[in-house]
Structure formats: structure tokens, C-alpha cells
Design a protein around this motif. Structure first.
Motif, PDB file in Angstrom:
ATOM      1  N   GLU A  68       0.677  -1.071  -0.085  1.00 25.79           N
ATOM      2  CA  GLU A  68       0.040   0.027   0.205  1.00 25.79           C
ATOM      3  C   GLU A  68       0.740   1.489  -0.199  1.00 25.79           C
ATOM      4  OE1 GLU A  68      -2.601  -0.881   3.264  1.00 25.79           O
ATOM      5  OE2 GLU A  68      -4.115  -1.741   2.213  1.00 25.79           O
ATOM      6  N   GLU A  69       2.042   1.241   0.826  1.00 22.44           N
ATOM      7  CA  GLU A  69       2.872   2.229   0.679  1.00 22.44           C
ATOM      8  C   GLU A  69       3.656   2.430  -0.782  1.00 22.44           C
ATOM      9  OE1 GLU A  69       6.873   3.909   3.058  1.00 22.44           O
ATOM     10  OE2 GLU A  69       6.016   1.916   3.470  1.00 22.44           O
ATOM     11  N   LEU A  70       3.783   1.440  -1.460  1.00 18.41           N
ATOM     12  CA  LEU A  70       4.539   1.475  -2.753  1.00 18.41           C
ATOM     13  C   LEU A  70       3.623   2.281  -3.461  1.00 18.41           C
ATOM     14  CD1 LEU A  70       6.435   0.724  -4.742  1.00 18.41           C
ATOM     15  CD2 LEU A  70       5.582  -1.659  -4.779  1.00 18.41           C
ATOM     16  N   LEU A  71       2.188   1.525  -3.647  1.00 23.06           N
ATOM     17  CA  LEU A  71       1.145   2.024  -4.501  1.00 23.06           C
ATOM     18  C   LEU A  71       1.118   3.662  -4.199  1.00 23.06           C
ATOM     19  CD1 LEU A  71      -0.957  -1.106  -4.321  1.00 23.06           C
ATOM     20  CD2 LEU A  71      -0.147  -0.117  -6.489  1.00 23.06           C
ATOM     21  N   ALA A  72       0.887   4.022  -3.062  1.00 26.31           N
ATOM     22  CA  ALA A  72       0.456   5.346  -2.622  1.00 26.31           C
ATOM     23  C   ALA A  72       1.867   6.340  -2.999  1.00 26.31           C
ATOM     24  CB  ALA A  72       0.129   5.608  -1.185  1.00 26.31           C
ATOM     25  N   ALA A  73       2.885   5.753  -2.685  1.00 28.24           N
ATOM     26  CA  ALA A  73       4.160   6.765  -3.191  1.00 28.24           C
ATOM     27  C   ALA A  73       4.295   6.932  -4.729  1.00 28.24           C
ATOM     28  CB  ALA A  73       5.508   5.757  -2.507  1.00 28.24           C
ATOM     29  N   TRP A  74       3.905   5.929  -5.629  1.00 22.31           N
ATOM     30  CA  TRP A  74       3.950   5.687  -6.790  1.00 22.31           C
ATOM     31  C   TRP A  74       3.048   6.671  -7.377  1.00 22.31           C
ATOM     32  CZ3 TRP A  74       6.422   6.016 -11.148  1.00 22.31           C
ATOM     33  CH2 TRP A  74       5.664   5.953 -12.334  1.00 22.31           C
ATOM     34  N   GLU A  75       1.317   6.682  -6.931  1.00 25.25           N
ATOM     35  CA  GLU A  75       0.686   7.476  -7.181  1.00 25.25           C
ATOM     36  C   GLU A  75       0.844   9.212  -6.978  1.00 25.25           C
ATOM     37  OE1 GLU A  75      -3.808   8.571  -5.690  1.00 25.25           O
ATOM     38  OE2 GLU A  75      -3.432   6.282  -5.933  1.00 25.25           O
ATOM     39  N   ALA A  76       1.805   9.376  -6.057  1.00 24.25           N
ATOM     40  CA  ALA A  76       1.999  10.648  -5.974  1.00 24.25           C
ATOM     41  C   ALA A  76       3.206  11.043  -6.744  1.00 24.25           C
ATOM     42  CB  ALA A  76       2.431  10.953  -4.296  1.00 24.25           C
ATOM     43  N   GLU A  77       4.008  10.324  -7.191  1.00 26.87           N
ATOM     44  CA  GLU A  77       5.387  10.584  -8.093  1.00 26.87           C
ATOM     45  C   GLU A  77       4.810  11.328  -9.208  1.00 26.87           C
ATOM     46  OE1 GLU A  77       9.340  10.114  -8.447  1.00 26.87           O
ATOM     47  OE2 GLU A  77       8.272   9.724  -6.675  1.00 26.87           O
ATOM     48  N   PRO A  78       5.677  12.415  -9.511  1.00 30.57           N
ATOM     49  CA  PRO A  78       5.603  12.873 -10.883  1.00 30.57           C
ATOM     50  C   PRO A  78       5.916  12.061 -12.117  1.00 30.57           C
ATOM     51  CG  PRO A  78       6.902  14.333  -9.448  1.00 30.57           C
ATOM     52  CD  PRO A  78       6.737  13.055  -8.841  1.00 30.57           C
TER      53      PRO A  78
END
Length: 195
Positions: A68-78
Motif C-alpha cells: 500500500e505504501e508502494l502504490l501510494a508513493a507511486w501515485e504521488a510521484e511526478p
């Protein structure tokens, strides 16, 4: 037995998870007992059940939190525009994110076999969500004539495996900086997709 003096759930709970992660990464899930985790935290074995129902729940919770942390971080990544720019963003993000979490990464990949079927399905669904992000980039690039791929799914899995492998050998005190390693990995990914 009463709670240990000075023990607080907001402190001990994270200590339990951190101890389990350290031990699972070092010895493997099957070889670690709740008693060992308790010893690492400095509490009685029975006290662990105030923080988790069982060892399987500990494993599942840490794997789910990682995904979940990985997916959230990727979603926030430019991500930029165009398949090549998006692929570069993905490659650089993946290496940077995983370098900071080698124990969690090891567990997320090596301990899948120890998940009970229902837990496995949840983690597998989260993994597929992440994989589909990369596969969409690769398909877009293939359709645009930017990438040359024999099979987008196989390339997706191969690229993720290659990028994730950095956690098995990289050391901050080694000869290459993180930035240099990220750049080299991006160049390998670019060549792997024929761009």
C-alpha cells in the motif's frame, strides 16, 4: 501477566512489527517463533497477542502495508508525459523506493509462499495493481513505436525483477552512489525495451 512497566501500545506495537520484520528477513518466516519476536522486543510472548492475533497476521500486515505504501508513493510521484518519460519515472522511483526498504522488499518477495490463501490473494492483487502500472507504460510505448517488446507482460515482470534486485547487493558505503545506481538502472531498462 500485566503489561511491562513503561510499555505503551503506540510504542510497543511498532516495535513488534519492526522486530518481526528484522527476524523474518534474517531467518525466514517459518524459522521465527512468536517467542523470538517477543525476546527481540523485550516483552513476554503472551504480550504479543495484544498487538497481533498471530504470526500469520504479522506477516500479512507488514506485506500489505509495504504494498500500500508502494502504490501510494507511486501515485504521488511526478510521471511526466509520454511513455519514455513515464518509464524513466517508474524505473527511478522503483529503485529509490526499494533501496530504503531492503528488509520489507525481501519479505514481500520471498515470503509470499508462507501466506495463507486468502492473505495471498490480497497481496497478489496489490502486486498486480503495481505491475499493471508498468505494463500500461510499456504498452503505450509499444503502440507509439517508442519501445520494441516481444511481450509486454513478460517485459513488465523482468523489469520489476531487475529493478528490485538492487536491494540484494547495494550498500551505501559501496563504490557507487544511489544516484549513480539509479541512473545505471534506468539506462539498462531503456535498453531492455529497445528505446
Amino acid at each position: 501477566m500485566a503489561r511491562k512497566t513503561g510499555s505503551h501500545s503506540d510504542i510497543t506495537g511498532p516495535k513488534v512489527r519492526a522486530a518481526a520484520q528484522k527476524l523474518f528477513a534474517r531467518y525466514g518466516y517459518a524459522a521465527v517463533s512468536m517467542r523470538q519476536i517477543a525476546g527481540e522486543v523485550g516483552v513476554q510472548a503472551g504480550a504479543l497477542y495484544n498487538y497481533t492475533p498471530d504470526k500469520q497476521s504479522l506477516l500479512f500486515d507488514m506485506m500489505k502495508a509495504h504494498m500500500e505504501e508502494l502504490l501510494a508513493a507511486w501515485e504521488a510521484e511526478p510521471k511526466g508525459e509520454g511513455p519514455l518519460t513515464r518509464l524513466e519515472a517508474f524505473a527511478r522511483f522503483h529503485v529509490r523506493f526499494h533501496l530504503d526498504r531492503p528488509e520489507a522488499v525481501f519479505i514481500a518477495y520471498m515470503e509470499l509462499r508462507n501466506l495463507e490463501p486468502g492473505n495471498f490473494e490480497v497481496i497478489e492483487a496489490l502486486r498486480k495493481r503495481y505491475e499493471s502500472e508498468l505494463e500500461a507504460i510499456l504498452r503505450d510505448g509499444q503502440e507509439a513505436g517508442v519501445f520494441s517488446l516481444a511481450d509486454s507482460k513478460l517485459t513488465t515482470l523482468a523489469v520489476i525483477a531487475m529493478l528490485t534486485g538492487v536491494t540484494t547487493w547495494y550498500r551505501d558505503e559501496g563504490r557507487l552512489s544511489r544516484d549513480r545506481v539509479v541512473g545505471i538502472y534506468w539506462n539498462m531498462v531503456r535498453k531492455a525495451v529497445g528505446a
